[in-house]
Design an enzyme around this catalytic site. Structure first.
Site, mmCIF file in Angstrom:
data_model
loop_
_atom_site.group_PDB
_atom_site.id
_atom_site.type_symbol
_atom_site.label_atom_id
_atom_site.label_comp_id
_atom_site.label_asym_id
_atom_site.label_seq_id
_atom_site.Cartn_x
_atom_site.Cartn_y
_atom_site.Cartn_z
ATOM 1 N N ARG A 65 0.840 -1.206 0.000
ATOM 2 C CA ARG A 65 0.000 0.000 0.000
ATOM 3 C C ARG A 65 0.870 1.250 0.000
ATOM 4 O O ARG A 65 0.536 2.264 -0.579
ATOM 5 C CB ARG A 65 -0.909 0.013 1.244
ATOM 6 N N TYR A 69 0.449 4.790 -2.002
ATOM 7 C CA TYR A 69 0.343 6.072 -1.304
ATOM 8 C C TYR A 69 1.397 7.053 -1.817
ATOM 9 O O TYR A 69 1.140 8.247 -1.954
ATOM 10 C CB TYR A 69 0.490 5.871 0.218
ATOM 11 N N TYR A 91 -11.352 10.666 2.676
ATOM 12 C CA TYR A 91 -12.609 10.414 3.374
ATOM 13 C C TYR A 91 -12.363 10.299 4.886
ATOM 14 O O TYR A 91 -11.250 10.050 5.336
ATOM 15 C CB TYR A 91 -13.350 9.207 2.785
ATOM 16 N N THR A 235 -14.655 -1.988 11.510
ATOM 17 C CA THR A 235 -13.803 -1.658 12.658
ATOM 18 C C THR A 235 -14.290 -2.507 13.827
ATOM 19 O O THR A 235 -15.498 -2.700 13.997
ATOM 20 C CB THR A 235 -13.935 -0.151 12.996
HETATM 21 C C1 LIG Z 1 -7.567 3.776 5.616
HETATM 22 S S1 LIG Z 1 -8.598 3.857 7.031
HETATM 23 C C2 LIG Z 1 -9.406 5.384 6.728
HETATM 24 C C3 LIG Z 1 -9.993 6.015 7.967
HETATM 25 C C4 LIG Z 1 -10.635 7.379 7.703
HETATM 26 N N1 LIG Z 1 -9.642 8.349 7.307
HETATM 27 C C5 LIG Z 1 -11.386 7.906 8.934
HETATM 28 O O1 LIG Z 1 -11.133 9.041 9.324
HETATM 29 O O2 LIG Z 1 -12.214 7.180 9.491
HETATM 30 C C6 LIG Z 1 -9.768 2.613 6.667
HETATM 31 C C7 LIG Z 1 -10.305 1.981 7.947
HETATM 32 O O3 LIG Z 1 -11.144 2.930 8.604
HETATM 33 C C8 LIG Z 1 -12.241 2.275 9.199
HETATM 34 N N2 LIG Z 1 -13.457 2.709 8.502
HETATM 35 C C9 LIG Z 1 -13.565 3.325 7.317
HETATM 36 N N3 LIG Z 1 -14.854 3.542 6.994
HETATM 37 C C10 LIG Z 1 -15.581 3.046 8.022
HETATM 38 C C11 LIG Z 1 -16.963 2.947 8.291
HETATM 39 N N4 LIG Z 1 -17.880 3.374 7.427
HETATM 40 N N5 LIG Z 1 -17.334 2.362 9.444
HETATM 41 C C12 LIG Z 1 -16.438 1.887 10.340
HETATM 42 N N6 LIG Z 1 -15.124 1.945 10.131
HETATM 43 C C13 LIG Z 1 -14.691 2.508 8.992
HETATM 44 C C14 LIG Z 1 -12.028 0.760 8.989
HETATM 45 O O4 LIG Z 1 -11.314 0.246 10.103
HETATM 46 C C15 LIG Z 1 -11.190 0.775 7.724
HETATM 47 O O5 LIG Z 1 -10.467 -0.426 7.554
#
Ligand SMILES: C[S@@+](CC[C@H](N)C(=O)[O-])C[C@H]1O[C@@H](n2cnc3c(N)ncnc32)[C@H](O)[C@@H]1O
Length: 266
Positions: A65, A69, A91, A235
């Site tokens: 990854r 990035y 996001y 999560t």
């Molecule tokens: C690369 S990170 C991005 C996090 C993002 N920047 C944030 O502020 O939540 C991706 C991880 O964030 C969490 N995540 C992202 N979208 C989510 C959602 N809709 N519900 C719960 N966890 C989420 C999950 O653990 C996922 O594997």
């Protein structure tokens, strides 16, 4: 200060509703908008706010990854170096589990450009609201799951535990692990050293298209985690197993023994 600047903002998790007014203004007035967002509707909406909006390269064929990035960072910096006021949109919160956002900030500043990051609403913020978790009550610990395992992170099971990116446990790329459930079995075994098999944990997904869709909240006994479906946006929330005992000597030192009865500390 050189011409050209970088502003990094987050969309939040929920479509449209989580974007702050400040972030929206930066998107609208930017010379160039670059975005890395998780859903096509948000991408379309960003284009309606600013017609320069373009998706950042997202090469999922890279073995690591980190390489993907780096390509994103290069694209962002290329536009800034041309003297443009660039707004990069990620996001959630743009600084939470978002290596390329932090790396782009650092590089832009090192090269003498103005750079700032605005906070946004992260998945963890949504979790607090949807699961009724107040981090002020027992404390809260957040880890990336692979990091949690391979660095044997020290944590307190009487405090809340949040594990991110469980679907990528043991996976430094984007590929689907053949042995995905094996990695989650290992995670479960490690957690079982601290919690009972029937300790209730939650696999959580905040709703992006709220209120049409509801959040996914799966309450399961810890032992069944390996058989539970997890997605890229799942999560894991592990509630505290018990209330931590208080240190009465410390309370004496803080002069708290005088108030113990009235504030009801156990
Ligand atoms: C690369 S990170 C991005 C996090 C993002 N920047 C944030 O502020 O939540 C991706 C991880 O964030 C969490 N995540 C992202 N979208 C989510 C959602 N809709 N519900 C719960 N966890 C989420 C999950 O653990 C996922 O594997």
């Amino acid at each position: 200060m050189k011409a050209g600047s970088l502003t990094i903002v987050g969309t939040g998790i929920q479509l449209v509703g989580h974007l702050t007014l400040a972030a929206k203004a930066w998107i609208e007035q930017a010379d160039k908008v670059l975005f890395a967002v998780a859903d096509p509707v948000t991408a379309k909406w960003l284009r309606s706010l600013n017609e320069t909006a373009e998706a950042l390269p997202y090469n999922t064929n890279n073995h690591r990854r980190r390489q993907t990035y780096q390509e994103m960072v290069e694209k962002i910096l290329t536009e800034v170096r041309q003297g443009l006021n660039v707004c990069a949109v990620f996001y959630g919160h743009p600084g939470v589990f978002a290596d390329p956002a932090h790396e782009a900030m650092k590089q832009a500043q090192n090269e003498g450009f103005r750079a700032q990051m605005l906070p946004g609403i992260s998945a963890e913020d949504c979790l607090y609201a949807d699961l009724g978790l107040d981090p002020g009550r027992n404390g809260c610990q957040s880890f990336e799951t692979t990091d949690f395992l391979i660095r044997q992170r020290k944590f307190d099971p009487t405090s809340a535990l949040i594990l991110w990116q469980i679907a990528f446990t043991g996976n430094l790329g984007f590929y689907k692990l053949e042995k995905q459930s094996q990695a989650i079995t290992v995670l479960t075994e490690v957690l079982r050293r601290y919690y009972s098999a029937d300790h209730k944990v939650i696999v959580y997904e905040a709703a992006v298209y709220h209120p049409v869709c509801k959040p996914v909240i799966k309450h399961i006994p810890l032992a069944t985690l390996p058989e539970t479906e997890v997605t890229d946006v799942s999560t894991l929330y592990v509630p505290p197993k018990a209330l931590a005992p208080v240190d009465s000597e410390m309370m004496m030192r803080l002069g708290m023994h005088l108030f113990t009865e009235s504030v009801g500390i156990r």
